[in-house]
Design a protein around this motif. Structure first.
Motif: not given
Length: 275
Positions: A132-153
């Motif tokens: 089981v993997i628990g995650v709490h990814l970066k919030s935010g709807r703009d592209k810089p935050n989506q890019d940070k989530r990409d790096s996490q994902c």
């Protein structure tokens, strides 16, 4: 665990500074929000609960103690986040074996001060075995935050792919759950990277596509929390069991009042067969 069913849940406790509990202290032991959350967990009565935004880290101990007062016994598994004050932990009943707790290295991605994903080995009954993997990814709807989530994902997805090919884990169910901060149909690249080499089935995107889990201050809501199981060796997952738990109804509250007094997220529940 009822009969041969393992019931899991995931819930963001909304313990960040902008909610009650003092000036940047999270949810304190004496805060009424702690008692309300314990009552909410008692309503859930799940065998294994992934908790997101545990702050302070002792809050999970307070919840365990309050649940014990309601004759519900839980053990705790948690690690302090290396760079964040918001932790991810697990409550699990004694018949659920949780071991080998570890962070996924680098899973904070390019988000400075971000939360690392945390993984545990879970066994229940005679045959059920999962990671089981628990995650709490970066919030935010703009592209810089989506890019940070990409790096996490990317990091988490690669770790999942490697795990699926690791001796001793090749036939384990993999469960991914937590606050994805991703909206199905919008954050396409996030989902693509998080799924690994086509390993994960994002059940929440399908079973809950007309539902919501995160309550905004404006009164609107969206589906930011997520749940996924591996495509292989997940036959014990009960198809269609994933549900949004209407905890605000259990409290007889509207969504705005629930957001102010309990959490700005509603939990998910999902079940697995143990036979």
């Amino acid at each position: 665990m009822t009969n041969s069913i393992l019931r899991t849940a995931v819930w963001n406790l909304a313990s960040n500074d902008r909610f009650g509990g003092g000036a940047g202290d999270g949810i304190l032991a004496e805060d009424p929000q702690a008692a309300r959350q314990a009552l909410g967990l008692a309503h859930l009565d799940a065998d294994l609960v992934t908790l997101v935004e545990v702050f302070p880290i002792t809050h999970i101990e307070r919840l365990r103690d309050l649940l014990a007062e309601k004759d519900l016994t839980y053990d705790i598994t948690i690690l302090p986040q290396p760079d964040s004050h918001l932790h991810i932990g697990f409550l699990h009943k004694p018949h659920v074996q949780v071991s080998n707790v570890r962070f996924i290295p680098g899973s904070e991605g390019t988000y400075q001060g971000g939360r690392q994903a945390i993984a545990v080995d879970v066994r229940a009954g005679q045959r059920f075995k999962a990671v089981v993997i628990g995650v709490h990814l970066k919030s935010g709807r703009d592209k810089p935050n989506q890019d940070k989530r990409d790096s996490q994902c990317r990091v988490i997805g690669d770790w999942i792919t490697d795990l699926h090919n690791t001796p001793g884990y090749k036939q384990h169910t993999i469960c991914l759950m937590g606050d994805f901060n991703m909206i199905p149909g919008q954050d396409v690249s996030n989902f693509h990277h998080l799924g690994g080499d086509d390993v994960m089935d994002f059940t929440s995107s399908w079973d809950l596509q007309d539902r919501w889990s995160h309550i905004l201050s404006s009164g609107r809501a969206n589906l930011l929390d997520g749940f996924a199981v591996s495509r292989r060796f997940s036959t014990r997952y009960i198809q269609g069991s994933l549900r949004l738990f209407p905890m605000h109804w259990a409290f007889k509250m509207g969504r705005a009042k629930f957001r102010d007094h309990v959490s700005d997220h509603l939990p998910f529940t999902a079940s697995f067969r143990l036979f």
